[in-house]
Design a protein around this motif. Structure first.
Motif, PDB file in Angstrom:
ATOM      1  N   LEU A 271     -26.027  52.236   7.956  1.00 43.02           N
ATOM      2  CA  LEU A 271     -27.394  51.868   7.880  1.00 43.02           C
ATOM      3  C   LEU A 271     -27.851  50.738   7.059  1.00 43.02           C
ATOM      4  CD1 LEU A 271     -30.350  53.329   8.231  1.00 43.02           C
ATOM      5  CD2 LEU A 271     -29.856  54.605   6.430  1.00 43.02           C
ATOM      6  N   LEU A 272     -29.146  50.346   7.310  1.00 42.60           N
ATOM      7  CA  LEU A 272     -29.500  48.225   6.987  1.00 42.60           C
ATOM      8  C   LEU A 272     -31.535  49.790   6.218  1.00 42.60           C
ATOM      9  CD1 LEU A 272     -28.187  45.859   8.974  1.00 42.60           C
ATOM     10  CD2 LEU A 272     -27.117  46.509   6.331  1.00 42.60           C
ATOM     11  N   HIS A 273     -31.779  48.983   5.149  1.00 42.83           N
ATOM     12  CA  HIS A 273     -32.898  49.102   4.122  1.00 42.83           C
ATOM     13  C   HIS A 273     -33.396  48.148   5.163  1.00 42.83           C
ATOM     14  CE1 HIS A 273     -36.590  48.496   1.991  1.00 42.83           C
ATOM     15  NE2 HIS A 273     -36.294  49.525   1.775  1.00 42.83           N
TER      16      HIS A 273
ATOM     17  N   LYS B 182     -39.716  56.208  12.737  1.00 42.87           N
ATOM     18  CA  LYS B 182     -38.633  56.154  11.759  1.00 42.87           C
ATOM     19  C   LYS B 182     -38.298  55.681  10.384  1.00 42.87           C
ATOM     20  CE  LYS B 182     -37.357  51.854  11.874  1.00 42.87           C
ATOM     21  NZ  LYS B 182     -36.668  50.382  12.077  1.00 42.87           N
ATOM     22  N   GLU B 183     -39.790  54.992  10.103  1.00 43.06           N
ATOM     23  CA  GLU B 183     -39.550  55.655   8.443  1.00 43.06           C
ATOM     24  C   GLU B 183     -40.307  56.671   7.699  1.00 43.06           C
ATOM     25  OE1 GLU B 183     -41.748  52.989   4.807  1.00 43.06           O
ATOM     26  OE2 GLU B 183     -42.032  52.268   6.789  1.00 43.06           O
TER      27      GLU B 183
ATOM     28  N   PHE C  31     -38.061  47.718   8.464  1.00 41.40           N
ATOM     29  CA  PHE C  31     -37.093  46.731   9.390  1.00 41.40           C
ATOM     30  C   PHE C  31     -35.772  47.730   9.633  1.00 41.40           C
ATOM     31  CE2 PHE C  31     -40.617  44.090   7.405  1.00 41.40           C
ATOM     32  CZ  PHE C  31     -40.992  43.111   8.608  1.00 41.40           C
ATOM     33  N   ALA C  32     -35.765  48.959   9.303  1.00 40.01           N
ATOM     34  CA  ALA C  32     -34.220  49.424   8.725  1.00 40.01           C
ATOM     35  C   ALA C  32     -33.787  49.571  10.090  1.00 40.01           C
ATOM     36  CB  ALA C  32     -34.198  50.430   8.338  1.00 40.01           C
ATOM     37  N   TYR C  33     -32.156  49.402  10.660  1.00 41.81           N
ATOM     38  CA  TYR C  33     -31.640  49.268  11.709  1.00 41.81           C
ATOM     39  C   TYR C  33     -30.199  48.952  11.158  1.00 41.81           C
ATOM     40  CZ  TYR C  33     -29.871  44.463  10.381  1.00 41.81           C
ATOM     41  OH  TYR C  33     -29.908  43.275   9.713  1.00 41.81           O
ATOM     42  N   ALA C  34     -28.890  49.171  12.625  1.00 35.33           N
ATOM     43  CA  ALA C  34     -27.648  49.593  12.077  1.00 35.33           C
ATOM     44  C   ALA C  34     -27.064  48.581  12.176  1.00 35.33           C
ATOM     45  CB  ALA C  34     -26.811  50.247  13.201  1.00 35.33           C
ATOM     46  N   GLY C  35     -26.238  47.498  11.435  1.00 34.60           N
ATOM     47  CA  GLY C  35     -26.299  46.261  11.137  1.00 34.60           C
ATOM     48  C   GLY C  35     -25.195  45.736  10.066  1.00 34.60           C
ATOM     49  N   PRO C  36     -24.820  45.208   9.318  1.00 33.54           N
ATOM     50  CA  PRO C  36     -23.518  44.571   8.639  1.00 33.54           C
ATOM     51  C   PRO C  36     -23.564  44.703   7.142  1.00 33.54           C
ATOM     52  CG  PRO C  36     -23.857  42.906   9.478  1.00 33.54           C
ATOM     53  CD  PRO C  36     -24.894  43.556  10.017  1.00 33.54           C
ATOM     54  N   ALA C  37     -23.647  45.492   6.404  1.00 34.90           N
ATOM     55  CA  ALA C  37     -23.521  45.926   4.499  1.00 34.90           C
ATOM     56  C   ALA C  37     -24.086  44.347   4.084  1.00 34.90           C
ATOM     57  CB  ALA C  37     -22.523  46.726   4.406  1.00 34.90           C
TER      58      ALA C  37
ATOM     59  N   ASN D 245     -47.670  44.932   8.698  1.00 35.86           N
ATOM     60  CA  ASN D 245     -48.266  46.308   8.178  1.00 35.86           C
ATOM     61  C   ASN D 245     -49.468  46.183   6.811  1.00 35.86           C
ATOM     62  OD1 ASN D 245     -47.379  46.360   5.213  1.00 35.86           O
ATOM     63  ND2 ASN D 245     -44.956  46.607   6.762  1.00 35.86           N
ATOM     64  N   VAL D 246     -50.107  46.558   5.830  1.00 35.76           N
ATOM     65  CA  VAL D 246     -51.116  46.590   5.487  1.00 35.76           C
ATOM     66  C   VAL D 246     -51.485  48.445   4.507  1.00 35.76           C
ATOM     67  CG1 VAL D 246     -53.321  47.485   6.644  1.00 35.76           C
ATOM     68  CG2 VAL D 246     -53.649  46.290   4.406  1.00 35.76           C
ATOM     69  N   ASN D 247     -51.037  48.248   3.313  1.00 41.18           N
ATOM     70  CA  ASN D 247     -50.920  49.147   2.783  1.00 41.18           C
ATOM     71  C   ASN D 247     -52.792  49.548   1.559  1.00 41.18           C
ATOM     72  OD1 ASN D 247     -48.286  49.866   3.245  1.00 41.18           O
ATOM     73  ND2 ASN D 247     -47.899  47.975   2.191  1.00 41.18           N
ATOM     74  N   VAL D 248     -52.594  50.313   1.678  1.00 42.05           N
ATOM     75  CA  VAL D 248     -54.147  50.224   1.250  1.00 42.05           C
ATOM     76  C   VAL D 248     -54.064  51.808   0.028  1.00 42.05           C
ATOM     77  CG1 VAL D 248     -56.710  51.027   1.185  1.00 42.05           C
ATOM     78  CG2 VAL D 248     -55.370  50.175   2.530  1.00 42.05           C
TER      79      VAL D 248
END
Length: 318
Positions: A191-193, A68-69, A216-222, A45-48
């Motif tokens: 929920l993972l960041h 999603k974000e 990049f958030a997804y569901a997984g191990p804390a 991504n790019v942020n301006v």
């Protein structure tokens, strides 16, 4: 005052990245006056920054991450700040620019990071996997640890020979020796960041934590998020305050620093993909991986011909 350690600031930027010119900006937000300041950019991504109050965030690798974000930013978090979503398009968001400073290696910042992460991890799921725009698991992993191991094995196979030779068998031996404990700790998906590290955590003059970059958030191990936060060894006051604040709302296993480092191996191996041997990124990541492996008592015991099984206490998998 000491900043939270982050050698990633000095890593080489990705080469051959297509710039975002003024025409590309105006195609998304319309005509604007003033300067456009590139805050960060790469293949993902790019942020301006546009003027004093807006940031255009363009999703180059996965435009589907934008909705999603946006949903995650609009959840109404209580213990930390996120930028407001001002508008959205097919491959971009326009976000509020929140003036901020870097995260410090202090107890106050550690506690804020712990409270924030506990609130994020309070969102649970029935299975691990990638999230859709509605924040439901759209692509479940099935066997979470099996999926993570398959990912690591695939990345190791693609690495430059020098890196693959230094890591391949050693990473596999570490994961085999700790497979039972890692599987137990991964049994409750949250929920993972997904990128919970110093470059995405910032400090506000109000004493609040600002959490950015949720694509990049997804569901997984804390412990995947915890491992990213502690990757570059913040000071003991930061770590103790983080653990105390997190445990006020969510469990951490005994010896959580060791297990967080173990889970972070999956992230670290991924960071080696595309890295040139001898680059700063390769050197830092390789050193962190080897330090985790070499400090592990199970790998040492296995090398000596012993067989042990350790499941950490302090956390009750369901």
């Amino acid at each position: 005052m000491r900043l939270l350690p982050n050698p990633e600031r000095a890593w080489e930027r990705a080469a051959h990245v297509e710039p975002l010119d003024r025409a590309g900006i105006e195609r998304r937000v319309g005509p604007f006056t003033g300067e456009a300041e590139v805050l960060s950019g790469g293949r993902a991504n790019v942020n301006v920054r546009l003027g004093a109050g807006r940031v255009l965030r363009v999703y180059r690798r996965d435009p589907g991450a934008a909705p999603k974000e946006a949903r995650l930013l609009e959840r109404g978090w209580r213990s930390f700040r996120v930028p407001a979503v001002l508008s959205a398009g097919e491959d971009f968001l326009v976000l509020e620019y929140v003036p901020h400073g870097p995260l410090q290696d202090t107890a106050a910042c550690g506690a804020a990071a712990g409270r924030a992460l506990a609130e994020i991890h309070a969102v649970g799921f029935d299975s691990a996997g990638f999230l859709g725009p509605d924040l439901a698991v759209a692509a479940p992993f099935g066997d979470c640890m099996g999926a993570l191991r398959a990912y690591v094995d695939a990345v190791l196979d693609r690495l430059a020979p020098a890196l693959r030779g230094a890591l391949g068998e050693r990473v596999g031996a570490f994961l085999d020796a700790n497979a039972g404990a890692l599987r137990a700790l991964a049994s409750v998906p949250v929920l993972l960041h997904g990128d919970y590290k110093a470059s995405n955590l910032h400090w506000l003059p109000s004493g609040e934590l600002l959490v950015l970059d949720w694509e990049f958030a997804y569901a997984g191990p804390a412990l995947m998020d915890v491992g990213q936060l502690l990757r570059w060894s913040p000071g003991p006051e930061f770590v103790a305050a983080f653990a105390g604040a997190y445990r006020a709302s969510a469990p951490l296993p005994d010896g959580f620093e060791r297990w967080a480092a173990a889970f972070d191996l999956f992230n670290l191996v991924g960071l080696l993909e595309g890295a040139e041997p001898g680059s700063r990124r390769a050197s830092d990541v390789l050193g962190r991986i080897l330090a985790t492996i070499e400090d592990d008592p199970l790998v040492t015991a296995t090398d000596a011909g012993e067989s042990k099984s350790i499941v950490p206490g302090g956390l009750s998998p369901s």
